[in-house]
Motif scaffolding. Structure first.
Motif, PDB file in Angstrom:
ATOM      1  N   GLN A   1      67.219  57.510  60.688  1.00 33.29           N
ATOM      2  CA  GLN A   1      66.976  58.848  60.292  1.00 33.29           C
ATOM      3  C   GLN A   1      66.084  58.900  58.801  1.00 33.29           C
ATOM      4  OE1 GLN A   1      68.558  61.948  61.593  1.00 33.29           O
ATOM      5  NE2 GLN A   1      66.651  62.756  60.500  1.00 33.29           N
ATOM      6  N   THR A   2      66.604  58.039  57.938  1.00 35.18           N
ATOM      7  CA  THR A   2      65.900  57.886  56.436  1.00 35.18           C
ATOM      8  C   THR A   2      64.582  57.265  56.661  1.00 35.18           C
ATOM      9  OG1 THR A   2      68.143  56.945  55.915  1.00 35.18           O
ATOM     10  CG2 THR A   2      66.078  56.994  54.463  1.00 35.18           C
TER      11      THR A   2
ATOM     12  N   ASP B   1      62.780  60.659  58.044  1.00 29.36           N
ATOM     13  CA  ASP B   1      62.616  61.747  56.756  1.00 29.36           C
ATOM     14  C   ASP B   1      61.378  61.536  55.946  1.00 29.36           C
ATOM     15  OD1 ASP B   1      64.747  63.121  57.730  1.00 29.36           O
ATOM     16  OD2 ASP B   1      66.333  62.395  56.646  1.00 29.36           O
TER      17      ASP B   1
ATOM     18  N   GLN C   1      57.972  63.468  55.248  1.00 29.31           N
ATOM     19  CA  GLN C   1      57.667  63.939  54.022  1.00 29.31           C
ATOM     20  C   GLN C   1      56.224  63.549  53.537  1.00 29.31           C
ATOM     21  OE1 GLN C   1      60.228  62.799  50.669  1.00 29.31           O
ATOM     22  NE2 GLN C   1      62.199  64.254  51.698  1.00 29.31           N
TER      23      GLN C   1
END
Ligand code: HEC
Ligand code: HEC
Length: 341
Positions: free
Chosen positions: A158-159, A162, A166
């Protein structure tokens, strides 16, 4: 000190999606769940305490007979992971001609069903834990650590996703700002240079894939695989020239791959957990049979017939075969004497 730790362990047993999921060291709950599942799915063949000829289906089974799970000298040679992978495997076609390649380490007895497509990973571990107690051992495999590692895997992906998102959004904004600046300078429309952020976009797509597969692994751990899975209406039309071949293949798969004969009786032979199928072709329609074979739990959540992971092709062949089972009706045993006036 000790009491405080126990308190924490006691608290982390949570309820997820209606099923009790063990997230703490409460081994006895997990074992109890394993016992319930074993009684429902295994004991007809293996017996309540794992002994030979204890399950009602034992004597009706074709060879090999269900393994004696109470025999420590034999069962003790299997690792926890090996028991897990036997119960949670893909079925192999054991036909001598045209079957699957089978290695020395492969467990390939068609009449020992797989539960991979019926139960969650956590439930199968609970069963392994219970099976261990049948021969006086304890499971060593750390189910909690497995769950934690899946959760951490999900967090990490998930990190990563993300960050990739970005980076993509920043690169895309930069490219469109650039295009806008140029448009103003040149006083005409300038296209955004998509190649300027193609790498970031590809990285984001890749990160999404990893995130989805980490999510799926965690779902499989705690949720039954057939849950919410609906089987689309199959296309069961067959060219007449191919029908006989497909029926033959279905018959072969019925015995040599999916071991349906371990649970169903035909012409007096085979197991008795499910109904005899001698007249199934009269009673059941092909679309129903296909959908039943693909996911019995979708039609009856508590049925003891597991989803055996039939591919679409296999399900079609087995459906065709079952549809041909149209034995003559057995002679009525005691016919009412006709009353003569
Ligand atoms: C339809 C009958 C049937 C059912 C239901 C069944 N088994 Fe089996 N099981 C068998 C047969 C047959 C064998 C193979 C025996 C052999 O290889 O000699 C077997 C073998 C095994 C083995 C030994 C595997 C090995 O590597 O030799 C284990 C462990 C086992 N079963 C556990 C289970 C568990 C747990 C369940 C329930 C989740 C279950 N079985 C349900 C029939 C069944
Ligand atoms: C572990 C045992 C087990 C195995 C393996 C199994 N079945 Fe079943 N089957 C059942 C049970 C039990 C039922 C009855 C449904 C119920 O009421 O739960 C059933 C029901 C059925 C029915 C519906 C019968 C009717 O009269 O309503 C069909 C058709 C069927 N099974 C076909 C198959 C085929 C084909 C295979 C192999 C691909 C197979 N089964 C494997 C246990 C089994």
């Amino acid at each position: 000190m000790k009491a405080a730790r126990l308190g924490v362990i006691g608290l982390v047993v949570g309820v997820v999606g209606g099923a009790i999921v063990i997230t703490g060291g409460c081994a006895s709950e997990h074992e109890k769940r394993g016992h319930e599942l074993y009684t429902h799915y295994c004991s007809d063949c293996h017996g309540e305490s794992g002994k030979q000829n204890q399950g009602f289906n034992w004597s009706a089974m074709p060879d090999p007979k269900p393994k004696d799970l109470s025999n420590k000298s034999e069962m003790g040679t299997f690792k926890d992971e090996e028991l897990f992978s036997t119960i949670s495997r893909d079925m192999l076609d054991t036909s001598e001609e045209g079957g699957d390649p089978i290695g020395d380490d492969d467990f390939a007895v068609p009449t020992m069903p797989t539960f991979k497509y019926t139960l969650s990973e956590d439930e199968i571990w609970a069963i392994v834990g219970y099976v261990r107690t049948l021969h006086g051992m304890k499971m060593e495999y750390n189910v909690l650590a497995r769950k934690t590692s899946l959760e951490e895997g999900l967090k990490a992906t998930q990190t990563k996703f993300d960050q990739a998102k970005q980076a993509y959004e920043a690169a895309e904004k930069k490219a469109s700002d650039e295009a806008e600046r140029k448009s103003e300078q040149l006083k005409k429309d300038v296209d955004v240079d998509e190649s300027a952020y193609a790498a970031e976009q590809a990285a984001m797509v890749q990160a999404k894939k990893e995130l989805d597969s980490a999510q799926a692994a965690l779902n499989n751990f705690s949720t039954r695989p057939g849950k919410g899975l609906s089987i689309p209406r199959p296309d069961l039309t067959v060219k007449p020239a191919e029908a006989a071949k497909l029926v033959d293949r279905g018959k072969r798969l019925y015995e040599n791959k999916y071991g349906c004969n371990g649970c169903h009786n035909l012409d007096g032979e085979g197991g008795k957990i499910g109904p005899a199928l001698d007249r199934a072709g009269f009673r059941l329609n092909a679309t129903w049979i296909y959908r039943w074979l693909k996911n019995p739990q979708a039609m009856d959540a508590h049925t003891r017939m597991p989803a055996l992971g039939l591919t679409d092709m296999d399900a079609k062949a087995v459906t065709m075969y079952v549809s041909t089972l149209r034995a003559a009706k057995a002679e009525p045993i005691a016919e009412k004497p006709v009353e003569k006036p």
